[in-house]
Design an enzyme around this catalytic site. Sequence first.
Site, PDB file in Angstrom:
ATOM      1  CG  HIS A 272      -1.958   0.832   0.853  1.00  0.00           C
ATOM      2  ND1 HIS A 272      -2.539   1.544   0.197  1.00  0.00           N
ATOM      3  CD2 HIS A 272      -3.095   1.267   1.857  1.00  0.00           C
ATOM      4  CE1 HIS A 272      -3.565   2.166   0.545  1.00  0.00           C
ATOM      5  NE2 HIS A 272      -3.921   1.731   1.892  1.00  0.00           N
ATOM      6  CG  HIS A 311      -4.742   0.447  -8.369  1.00  0.00           C
ATOM      7  ND1 HIS A 311      -6.245   0.404  -7.879  1.00  0.00           N
ATOM      8  CD2 HIS A 311      -3.962   1.262  -7.820  1.00  0.00           C
ATOM      9  CE1 HIS A 311      -5.914   1.338  -6.889  1.00  0.00           C
ATOM     10  NE2 HIS A 311      -4.673   1.726  -6.472  1.00  0.00           N
ATOM     11  CG  ASP A 367       2.859   4.332  -4.451  1.00  0.00           C
ATOM     12  OD1 ASP A 367       3.083   5.413  -3.878  1.00  0.00           O
ATOM     13  OD2 ASP A 367       1.822   3.427  -3.624  1.00  0.00           O
TER      14      ASP A 367
HETATM   15  N1  CMC Z   1       4.558  -7.514 -10.488  1.00  0.00           N
HETATM   16  C1  CMC Z   1       4.481  -8.469 -10.365  1.00  0.00           C
HETATM   17  N2  CMC Z   1       3.025  -9.078 -11.126  1.00  0.00           N
HETATM   18  C2  CMC Z   1       2.310  -8.806 -10.569  1.00  0.00           C
HETATM   19  C3  CMC Z   1       2.186  -7.521  -9.639  1.00  0.00           C
HETATM   20  C4  CMC Z   1       3.429  -6.841  -9.863  1.00  0.00           C
HETATM   21  N3  CMC Z   1       3.357  -5.197  -9.438  1.00  0.00           N
HETATM   22  N4  CMC Z   1       1.264  -6.946  -9.087  1.00  0.00           N
HETATM   23  C5  CMC Z   1       0.516  -7.979  -9.388  1.00  0.00           C
HETATM   24  N5  CMC Z   1       1.008  -9.227 -10.556  1.00  0.00           N
HETATM   25  C6  CMC Z   1       0.478 -10.592 -10.311  1.00  0.00           C
HETATM   26  C7  CMC Z   1      -0.173 -11.272  -9.756  1.00  0.00           C
HETATM   27  O1  CMC Z   1       1.003 -12.158  -9.256  1.00  0.00           O
HETATM   28  C8  CMC Z   1      -0.952 -11.690 -10.099  1.00  0.00           C
HETATM   29  O2  CMC Z   1      -0.513 -12.888 -11.300  1.00  0.00           O
HETATM   30  P1  CMC Z   1      -1.533 -14.603 -10.871  1.00  0.00           P
HETATM   31  O3  CMC Z   1      -2.571 -14.137 -11.661  1.00  0.00           O
HETATM   32  O4  CMC Z   1      -0.467 -15.301 -12.637  1.00  0.00           O
HETATM   33  O5  CMC Z   1      -1.174 -14.737 -10.275  1.00  0.00           O
HETATM   34  C9  CMC Z   1      -1.943 -10.805 -10.964  1.00  0.00           C
HETATM   35  O6  CMC Z   1      -0.839  -9.448 -11.030  1.00  0.00           O
HETATM   36  C10 CMC Z   1      -3.252 -10.204 -10.490  1.00  0.00           C
HETATM   37  O7  CMC Z   1      -2.172 -10.248  -8.447  1.00  0.00           O
HETATM   38  P2  CMC Z   1      -3.159 -10.120  -7.377  1.00  0.00           P
HETATM   39  O8  CMC Z   1      -2.279  -9.721  -6.495  1.00  0.00           O
HETATM   40  O9  CMC Z   1      -4.238 -10.354  -7.523  1.00  0.00           O
HETATM   41  O10 CMC Z   1      -3.740  -8.080  -7.815  1.00  0.00           O
HETATM   42  P3  CMC Z   1      -4.363  -7.581  -6.479  1.00  0.00           P
HETATM   43  O11 CMC Z   1      -5.230  -6.272  -7.407  1.00  0.00           O
HETATM   44  O12 CMC Z   1      -4.669  -7.894  -4.801  1.00  0.00           O
HETATM   45  O13 CMC Z   1      -2.939  -6.276  -6.251  1.00  0.00           O
HETATM   46  C11 CMC Z   1      -1.596  -4.760  -6.114  1.00  0.00           C
HETATM   47  C12 CMC Z   1      -2.517  -5.187  -6.603  1.00  0.00           C
HETATM   48  C13 CMC Z   1      -1.302  -2.620  -5.770  1.00  0.00           C
HETATM   49  C14 CMC Z   1      -1.506  -4.837  -4.468  1.00  0.00           C
HETATM   50  C15 CMC Z   1      -0.648  -5.630  -6.519  1.00  0.00           C
HETATM   51  O14 CMC Z   1      -0.659  -5.087  -7.391  1.00  0.00           O
HETATM   52  C16 CMC Z   1       0.747  -5.588  -6.229  1.00  0.00           C
HETATM   53  O15 CMC Z   1       1.207  -6.390  -4.754  1.00  0.00           O
HETATM   54  N6  CMC Z   1       1.793  -3.912  -6.613  1.00  0.00           N
HETATM   55  C17 CMC Z   1       3.099  -4.340  -6.035  1.00  0.00           C
HETATM   56  C18 CMC Z   1       3.150  -2.694  -4.971  1.00  0.00           C
HETATM   57  C19 CMC Z   1       2.874  -1.243  -5.110  1.00  0.00           C
HETATM   58  O16 CMC Z   1       2.702  -0.818  -5.801  1.00  0.00           O
HETATM   59  N7  CMC Z   1       1.385  -0.687  -4.439  1.00  0.00           N
HETATM   60  C20 CMC Z   1       0.755   0.454  -4.214  1.00  0.00           C
HETATM   61  C21 CMC Z   1      -0.404   0.447  -4.995  1.00  0.00           C
HETATM   62  S1  CMC Z   1      -1.265   1.665  -5.824  1.00  0.00           S
HETATM   63  C22 CMC Z   1      -1.350   3.063  -4.148  1.00  0.00           C
HETATM   64  C23 CMC Z   1      -2.134   2.685  -3.085  1.00  0.00           C
HETATM   65  O17 CMC Z   1      -3.059   3.063  -2.883  1.00  0.00           O
HETATM   66  O18 CMC Z   1      -1.389   1.942  -2.220  1.00  0.00           O
END
Ligand code: CMC
Length: 447
Positions: A272, A311, A367
Amino acid sequence: MTATEQSNSLSITDNRTGKRYEVPIQNGTISTMDLRQIRVDEEDFGLLGYDPGFLNTASCKSRITYIDGDQGILRYRGYPIEQLAMSSSFLETSYLLIKGELPDKERLAVWTYNIRHHTMTHANIIKFMDGFRYDAHPMGIMVGTVGALSTFYRDAKDINSEESRKLQVRRLIGKIPTLAAMSFRHSLGFPYVLPDNDLSYAGNFLSMMFKMTEQRYKPNPVLERALDVLFILHADHEQNCSTNAVRAVGSSGVDPYTAIAAGCAALYGPLHGGANEAVIHMLLKIGSVDKVPEFIKSVKDGDGRLMGFGHRVYKNYDPRAKIIKEIAFQVFEETGKNPLLEIALELERIALEDDYFVSRKLYPNVDFYSGLIYQAMGFPMDMFPVLFAIGRIPGWLSQWIEHVKDGEQKIARPRQIYLGEAERDYIPMEKRPKTRLDEQRAGICRL
Ligand code: CMC
């Protein structure tokens, strides 16, 4: 049921019993409480929804922030984020979020005056701050000190009084930059700087952060405006993890300082508000542009994430990231280019062409570039989540107020699916199976 009600409903057939149910649809949503009537027999508790991480569950009705993740749209109270970033100030945007409308000139002046006159903290906060270790993470300090404010303002417990809520709003928006700057100076052993209420909100924060021996700190106007816009971009984001924490903790009826400390705690995590810090650690680890393909490969192989990408809601682009990228270049004109920028640009270029990221709709989020700007401005990395928190305060407050006033809300208390042991009898110690440690103590050697 009338014909209109019939068409705005969902028919469910429970194949276990053959029974059919009509569940009303309102605002594109069914109430999961309507599923409770679907039961196999009288003993059955009724059907529950299962949704870890709230992927498809609305927890509230809100009139504050609208996001269309597919179109890359973000609006506060109906106003597009691009227009607010271009023309508004952080304090005006805070007013908009909390009160629902843009202020006229006089209202804005009164609002600004009220917030400026709550920038000082009680002198005891200094003792409190000094109790933290010299290398304490400033975000950990924020969680502690924001929560501690509740012990200074016992009147804040009167959450149903509009007057009390107004006062706590002014105090929180006013004092957060002061606490943030104190947490930074504490880590360096620098004396704390008192607020300068003749400066703008962002200018005063920069003064409390960076003023040394000069009589008066003069903020660089480009950096001051850039910081103000960054605060606007972070000001609210509907039901994200930290806002949900504020609402959930606030639902117990606790004072806003404690609820917002919960928001700070949730924001701290690397998925986050801690992601901006994690992005810089990632860029430093990559080290140079030629190492980018290797890093992208490691992410695709499942070895960590590309921080600052992806996201839960935006599946096209994050409109905040677009604006931040523009600000980055304005800031670098003043500060000189952040040497990590080239690595970030190359990461973005490759990721946006790579099927792994494209097929998963992973784009740069807020970010990805914000850390580069903060670093160029002279903020240490562990202050980045704190900067996010300063910006998010009006959002948390407006969501908390909406929650307190919402007659449909109840204490947040999810259900669970219990998959553990069925009832069993307590086993006295001497009758429990021996562990490996017991056997070793008894000199029993396993082959
Ligand atoms: N790098 C590589 N793969 C990713 C990433 C990433 N940053 N984000 C998601 N994925 C992949 C994930 O491995 C999954 O792949 P598969 O379907 O093969 O298992 C797929 O994409 C879906 O991911 P998810 O974890 O189910 O998606 P989510 O909606 O639960 O997570 C997130 C959203 C923001 C937590 C995630 O994209 C992430 O961890 N990003 C990196 C951390 C980040 O930049 N966070 C800041 C978010 S914006 C500011 C805020 O509001 O906090």
